[in-house]
Scaffold this active site. Structure first.
Site, PDB file in Angstrom:
ATOM      1  N   GLY A 123      81.240  18.597 -19.769  1.00  0.00           N
ATOM      2  CA  GLY A 123      80.100  17.785 -20.172  1.00  0.00           C
ATOM      3  C   GLY A 123      79.911  17.721 -21.672  1.00  0.00           C
ATOM      4  N   LYS A 126      76.875  11.413 -23.992  1.00  0.00           N
ATOM      5  CA  LYS A 126      76.858   9.951 -23.838  1.00  0.00           C
ATOM      6  C   LYS A 126      75.448   9.416 -24.049  1.00  0.00           C
ATOM      7  CE  LYS A 126      80.507  10.478 -20.403  1.00  0.00           C
ATOM      8  NZ  LYS A 126      80.771  10.602 -18.955  1.00  0.00           N
ATOM      9  N   ARG A 143      81.099  15.186  -9.130  1.00  0.00           N
ATOM     10  CA  ARG A 143      79.719  14.973  -8.706  1.00  0.00           C
ATOM     11  C   ARG A 143      79.334  13.519  -8.960  1.00  0.00           C
ATOM     12  NH1 ARG A 143      79.746  16.930 -14.061  1.00  0.00           N
ATOM     13  NH2 ARG A 143      78.817  15.357 -15.405  1.00  0.00           N
ATOM     14  N   VAL A 152      75.367  10.576 -14.175  1.00  0.00           N
ATOM     15  CA  VAL A 152      74.173   9.912 -14.715  1.00  0.00           C
ATOM     16  C   VAL A 152      74.380   8.402 -14.738  1.00  0.00           C
ATOM     17  CG1 VAL A 152      72.792   9.587 -16.805  1.00  0.00           C
ATOM     18  CG2 VAL A 152      73.514  11.893 -16.142  1.00  0.00           C
ATOM     19  N   ARG A 167      70.599   5.617 -22.225  1.00  0.00           N
ATOM     20  CA  ARG A 167      69.926   6.867 -21.852  1.00  0.00           C
ATOM     21  C   ARG A 167      68.781   7.094 -22.834  1.00  0.00           C
ATOM     22  NH1 ARG A 167      74.140  11.564 -20.042  1.00  0.00           N
ATOM     23  NH2 ARG A 167      75.802  10.249 -19.217  1.00  0.00           N
TER      24      ARG A 167
END
Lengths: 170, 495
Positions: B164, B237, B292, B295, B338
């Protein structure tokens, strides 16, 4: 004649506000003319402001002691807005000037992992001063200006609160 | 019999999963920490379960409490969302032991991708190009320097159990390696619990392209398209899009094939994303697997019409999806911003606090994923992401124009946000041209600062206007004529 002195973070703007019908205001702030229209005058006032060919929007509300909060473009601003008396002029040359403080503060609460300078040491902009552990990261706090380290207020292992002064440079 | 799913997450993604479950007539149980007692998603869950604590370790990372919540409420499955326990092998194993369906990859498939080094090995064996780097964890500074000297600088020191974009440090020469090796190990321990560190060559101005996949249990792996995620600040990000201006049909083919090969070799199941770094030459390298839901899954949903959360649930319980590869079409263009509770004027320091007023944008092609409401207190304990604003357009330009309008209409009042950064991006010619890479956001600092200065000036003007329109109430003052009386000159008492 300017009729307001607006202060924020040690900066001062002077502005002249002309009000017109239907909520339209014309403000001369320093060298710019800014037009805005009050769309709604609720607990939090709503404004539309033409900017660069399109519209931008702001919200505002008055607080006590001449403080005004404004929200625009996703950011909050807190100003102190003081009316200027009839003969009063705002101090020249202060607007827009940013004084770089030699007080280096902790940007968030954390623990001091390492002090990387000594008292009296000469530093340049960007010299690493302190290693601060916060939010699982080792943050290098660097010198915001060149000068000499005249005070180191923390040592390794100390916990600090946000905005605590770590090092002073002059 | 109706299914019941426990959502082991919070905020916008908890609400997202609840929405999918409601649509599918699946009952939901939402766990919550003490800090999330007044959260919005709680109102929409069929049942709520207090797990106490405030920090992630005390709450959303507490496997024992979560399993207890699921068993006590009789849940058939758990959706972990993203972050927290979504890629935790121990959690997946416990779910399997307790016969609770984990909505994500099986424990078996996680094993091969357990950490960055094993993922690299798995990919390399599957014939997927990997970034030149160390094959094992580095013993000490000396070994790190030796490997880095051989590979060539600059290099990036990375946590083996990380991911991440966190727990990484760039080293431009052997002095940097020496300077940062210890720090990287410390951060790895704090963030990921283990201090193992390795290194990879730092590529020159790459783009970050990822492929969204959905693997059904019979090893049928569907490709849902690519996402462009190069707009990052410190490897986090901030703006994502689907599709990518850098990916031609033939490159998409190659990336998709690499994704299928890699996930197949890992016997991966359910939704997953393979991240690549793309060099200007067209050469791509495996970066990481995200095991997974992500976002930015919303941009893929907007361009394909697929409900990825629904497909995750279907694959988890029934081993098949609703999809066939030849039916998956990418239509139009989607962009996601975001919006974080961070102050761009103070180096993006997290800014928890109360959102005294919230008003989301809407209209054609606008999608908002958020757990905000007027009066919500953004807590300090969790991620700073508070809202995902995405737009869809028939083409990229339309998505951008819609985003500009949406960012202006969006009102999050009370705390600083990253909105000024997103507006700066949307109006920048390099972004609009589609010619950018992972170094792009650093170049935007002057334009961002210009915007911040401009915003302050206009705000000052509005403050003065506000003062005129709404002078401070004073008990000695005569009440003034209403500003709205219009034609007559506004009259106020000077004080």
């Amino acid at each position: 004649m300017p009729n307001y002195k607006i202060q924020i973070d040690g900066k001062t703007y002077s502005a002249n506000v002309e009000t017109h019908p239907k909520g339209y205001c014309k403000i001369v702030l320093e060298n710019s003319t800014i037009e805005c229209t009050c769309d709604r005058n609720d607990a939090i006032a709503a404004w539309s402001i033409p900017l660069d060919g399109s519209m931008t929007h702001a919200r505002s509300r008055s607080m006590e002691s001449g403080r005004v909060e404004v929200w625009i473009g996703g950011l909050p601003f807190q100003f102190s807005v003081l009316p200027l008396g009839p003969g009063e002029m705002p101090s020249p040359g202060k607007s827009g000037e940013r004084h770089i403080s030699g007080q280096v503060r902790a940007i968030m609460p954390g623990r001091i992992t390492s002090v990387m300078v000594r008292l009296g040491e000469k530093v340049a902009i960007g010299t690493p001063l302190i290693l601060l552990e916060a939010m699982k990261m080792q943050n290098e706090i660097v010198a915001p200006k060149s000068g000499r380290v005249i005070s180191i207020r923390v040592r390794e292992g100390a916990t600090v609160k946000k905005d605590a002064i770590l090092v002073e440079i002059i | 019999m109706t299914l019941k799913i426990l959502i082991a997450n919070r905020g916008e993604i908890a609400l997202r999963i609840i929405r999918a479950c409601r649509k599918l007539l699946i009952k939901t149980v939402l766990i919550y920490s003490d800090a999330d007692q007044n959260s919005l998603p709680l109102a929409y869950a069929d049942e709520r379960y207090a797990i106490g604590g405030v920090t992630p370790v005390e709450s959303y990372l507490n496997i024992g409490k979560i399993i207890q919540a699921a068993t006590e409420t009789g849940c058939d499955g758990i959706h972990p969302g993203y972050g927290f326990l979504s890629e935790d092998a121990a959690f997946v194993k416990t779910c399997e032991e307790e016969h609770i369906t984990f909505i994500g990859p099986s424990h078996n498939s996680l094993a091969k991708l357990a950490n960055k080094l094993s993922a690299r090995t798995c990919m390399q064996n599957a014939g997927v190009p990997i970034i030149p780097g160390s094959d094992e964890a580095l013993r000490d500074e000396e070994e790190a320097i030796a490997v880095a000297d051989k590979i060539g600088y600059p290099v990036i020191l990375k946590a083996v159990y990380g991911g991440g974009g966190r727990g990484m440090r760039i080293a431009n020469d052997s002095n940097d390696v020496r300077r940062y090796f210890r720090i990287t190990k410390m951060e790895a321990t704090t963030s990921f619990g283990r201090d193992a560190v390795y290194l990879e060559k730092k590529l020159v101005e790459p783009r970050h392209i990822e492929i969204q996949a959905l693997a059904e249990k019979q090893n049928k792996i569907l490709i849902l398209g690519e996402r462009e995620c190069s707009i990052q600040r410190r490897y986090q990000k901030l703006v994502e899009e689907a599709p990518s201006t850098a990916v031609s049909e033939s490159l998409k083919e190659k990336l998709s094939r690499a994704t299928v090969k890699g996930l197949d070799a890992a016997a991966y199941t359910n939704a997953g994303t393979v991240e690549f770094l793309l060099e200007p030459t067209g050469q791509f390298y495996f970066l990481e697997v995200n095991k997974r839901l992500q976002v930015e899954h919303n941009v893929t949903e907007l361009t394909t019409g697929i409900d990825i959360v629904e497909e995750q649930i279907k694959v988890a319980f029934e081993s098949i999806s609703n999809l066939a590869q030849n039916e998956i079409k990418v239509d139009g263009w989607a962009i996601n911003c975001r919006i974080n509770a961070e102050d761009p004027r103070r180096d993006f320091t997290p800014s928890p606090g109360t959102v005294i007023h919230y008003h989301p944008p809407s209209g054609p092609g606008i999608r908002v994923d958020s757990a905000l409401y007027s009066g919500h207190f953004v807590p300090e304990y969790y991620d700073s992401l508070i809202l995902k604003l995405s737009t869809w357009g028939r083409h990229r330009r339309e998505a951008i124009e819609r985003m500009k309008g949406a960012l202006d209409e969006l009102e999050i009042i009370g705390i600083p946000t990253t909105i000024p950064l997103h507006q700066t991006v949307m109006q920048d010619e390099h972004f609009i041209s589609g010619q950018f890479n992972t170094t792009y956001l650093n170049t935007l600092t002057p334009k961002l600062n210009q915007r911040l200065e401009q915003l302050e000036k206009i705000a000052a003007a509005v403050a003065a206007a506000n003062r005129t329109v709404k002078p401070p109430q004073d008990k000695h003052k005569i009440s003034h004529r209403s500003f709205w009386r219009g034609t007559r000159r506004f009259h106020h008492v000077n004080n």
